[in-house]
Design a protein around this motif. Structure first.
Motif, PDB file in Angstrom:
ATOM      1  N   HIS A   3      19.950  27.685 -42.500  1.00 28.16           N
ATOM      2  CA  HIS A   3      21.133  28.138 -41.770  1.00 28.16           C
ATOM      3  C   HIS A   3      21.151  29.659 -41.663  1.00 28.16           C
ATOM      4  CE1 HIS A   3      25.447  29.254 -41.365  1.00 28.16           C
ATOM      5  NE2 HIS A   3      25.388  28.320 -40.442  1.00 28.16           N
ATOM      6  N   LYS A   4      20.842  30.337 -42.757  1.00 23.12           N
ATOM      7  CA  LYS A   4      20.793  31.799 -42.734  1.00 23.12           C
ATOM      8  C   LYS A   4      19.685  32.299 -41.806  1.00 23.12           C
ATOM      9  CE  LYS A   4      22.721  32.462 -47.368  1.00 23.12           C
ATOM     10  NZ  LYS A   4      22.457  32.939 -48.750  1.00 23.12           N
ATOM     11  N   ALA A   5      18.627  31.498 -41.664  1.00 30.06           N
ATOM     12  CA  ALA A   5      17.504  31.871 -40.799  1.00 30.06           C
ATOM     13  C   ALA A   5      17.802  31.654 -39.325  1.00 30.06           C
ATOM     14  CB  ALA A   5      16.252  31.087 -41.196  1.00 30.06           C
ATOM     15  N   GLY A   6      18.932  30.993 -39.020  1.00 31.55           N
ATOM     16  CA  GLY A   6      19.330  30.845 -37.632  1.00 31.55           C
ATOM     17  C   GLY A   6      19.432  29.434 -37.106  1.00 31.55           C
ATOM     18  N   ALA A   7      19.200  28.426 -37.953  1.00 37.51           N
ATOM     19  CA  ALA A   7      19.325  27.039 -37.496  1.00 37.51           C
ATOM     20  C   ALA A   7      20.782  26.717 -37.174  1.00 37.51           C
ATOM     21  CB  ALA A   7      18.800  26.076 -38.552  1.00 37.51           C
ATOM     22  N   ASP A   8      20.984  25.891 -36.162  1.00 38.34           N
ATOM     23  CA  ASP A   8      22.336  25.534 -35.719  1.00 38.34           C
ATOM     24  C   ASP A   8      22.869  24.277 -36.395  1.00 38.34           C
ATOM     25  OD1 ASP A   8      22.533  27.578 -33.575  1.00 38.34           O
ATOM     26  OD2 ASP A   8      20.866  26.436 -32.724  1.00 38.34           O
ATOM     27  N   VAL A   9      21.990  23.321 -36.665  1.00 42.44           N
ATOM     28  CA  VAL A   9      22.357  22.044 -37.279  1.00 42.44           C
ATOM     29  C   VAL A   9      21.404  21.807 -38.441  1.00 42.44           C
ATOM     30  CG1 VAL A   9      22.642  19.556 -36.925  1.00 42.44           C
ATOM     31  CG2 VAL A   9      23.156  21.148 -35.059  1.00 42.44           C
ATOM     32  N   LEU A  10      21.911  21.252 -39.532  1.00 46.27           N
ATOM     33  CA  LEU A  10      21.119  21.024 -40.743  1.00 46.27           C
ATOM     34  C   LEU A  10      21.013  19.533 -41.035  1.00 46.27           C
ATOM     35  CD1 LEU A  10      20.496  23.897 -41.461  1.00 46.27           C
ATOM     36  CD2 LEU A  10      22.951  23.786 -41.004  1.00 46.27           C
TER      37      LEU A  10
END
Length: 269
Positions: free
Chosen positions: A171-178
Motif C-alpha cells: 500500500h505504501k508502495a502505491g497499490a490501490d487494492v490489497l
C-alpha cells in the motif's frame, strides 16, 4: 476512460461488490447481464480453457489478449489477473502494466510469487516490484486500479503476519487494492481489513463459499473476487455428467441444462 474511474469507486470497505471472474466472452456477458458490476479474468480458468496447468503456464501475450477480448465484449469495468507480471524483474512488471494500459482495461493484479514455483520473492524485492507497477500505472493516461497480492499464506510459504506486513508495504508502495488469497478464516479476513490501509479484496473459494456477501461486508472487505470458482463449477458439471453417461449410461444430468434461448438472451448484443 470512465470505466476505470467507475471501477475505483466500487471499492468501498464494508460494502463489497462481487468481481465476477469469467473465462470467455459468453461467460463474461452472461455475468454482466445478470448483475456483475465488474468482470475479471482468471489465470487458472484461462489455463483450463487452453488445456494448460495453472500457475505460470500462461504468457503475457496469452493473458493480455484474453483480457482485451473480454474487455471489448462487456460494458462494465474489466480487471486482469496477470499473475506475477510474467517475469521476475521490475521491467517485466512494468511491461505488463504498460500492456494492460494499451488495451484500456480498468486494472490488474500482481502477485508476489516467483512462478512457476510457489516461492515468494524476498520482502524487499516484492515491494520493489509493486512500486514499479504503481509508477507504471500512474504513468498511464487514465485511472488504473492496481491490486497487489500476497500469496504466500495460500501456498503455505509464510504466515498471516508476514502477509499483512507485505500488504502494508504494498500500500505504501502505491497499490490501490490489497489481497491475500485464502487466509484461512473469516476472522483472518477481518484482521487483514483492520490492519491494512486501503481497500481489501477477499476471495470466495473453497471454504469461503460457505459465507455470504453480508459476512464479507461485516469483515470489512471492499471486493469479493471469485477466482476460478465459477469455471470449476462448469468443470464439475462436465465431470459429473460424463462420469454418469460413460460409466453407467445415465444421461439424466444432461436434462439439468439451461435452454439455449435463455443463454442467448443474456449474451447477445
Amino acid at each position: 476512460m470512465p470505466q476505470s474511474s467507475q471501477f475505483r469507486k466500487l471499492h468501498q470497505p464494508g460494502n463489497p461488490f462481487i468481481l465476477a471472474n469469467a473465462w470467455d466472452i459468453g461467460s463474461a456477458r452472461m455475468l454482466e447481464a445478470m448483475g456483475a458490476k465488474a468482470v475479471a479474468t482468471s489465470s487458472a480458468a484461462l489455463a483450463f480453457v487452453k488445456g494448460r496447468a495453472d500457475l505460470g503456464d500462461l504468457s503475457r501475450e496469452d493473458a493480455v489478449a484474453h483480457a482485451d477480448e473480454l474487455n471489448k465484449a462487456v460494458e462494465v469495468p474489466l480487471s486482469g489477473d496477470f499473475e506475477n507480471g510474467f517475469g521476475p524483474t521490475t521491467d517485466d512488471v512494468v511491461h505488463t502494466i504498460q500492456a494492460a494500459g494499451a488495451i484500456g482495461i480498468a486494472g490488474c493484479g500482481i502477485e508476489d510469487m516467483d512462478l512457476p514455483n510457489t516461492h515468494p520473492y524476498a520482502f524487499e524485492r516484492a515491494v520493489e516490484r509493486i512500486e514499479a507497477a504503481a509508477h507504471a500505472a500512474r504513468a498511464l493516461p487514465y485511472d488504473f486500479v492496481l491490486t497487489a497480492r500476497a500469496d504466500g499464506v495460500m501456498h503455505g510459504k509464510y504466515d498471516l503476519d508476514e502477509a499483512i506486513r507485505r500488504l502494508q508495504a504494498f500500500h505504501k508502495a502505491g497499490a490501490d487494492v490489497l489481497f491475500a488469497p485464502m487466509p484461512g478464516s473469516m476472522q483472518n479476513v477481518a484482521r487483514i481489513c483492520r490492519e491494512v490501509d486501503g481497500p481489501v479484496n477477499a476471495i470466495c473459494a473453497g471454504p469461503f463459499t460457505q459465507n455470504t456477501v453480508a459476512q464479507f461486508a461485516h469483515a470489512g472487505a471492499a471486493r469479493i473476487s471469485l477466482g476460478s470458482s465459477l469455471a470449476r463449477i462448469t468443470h464439475r458439471a462436465i465431470f459429473d455428467a460424463a462420469t454418469a453417461m460413460f460409466g453407467t449410461g445415465d444421461l439424466s444430468l444432461l436434462g439439468k441444462s439451461i435452454s439455449g434461448v435463455e443463454i442467448e438472451k443474456l449474451i447477445k448484443r
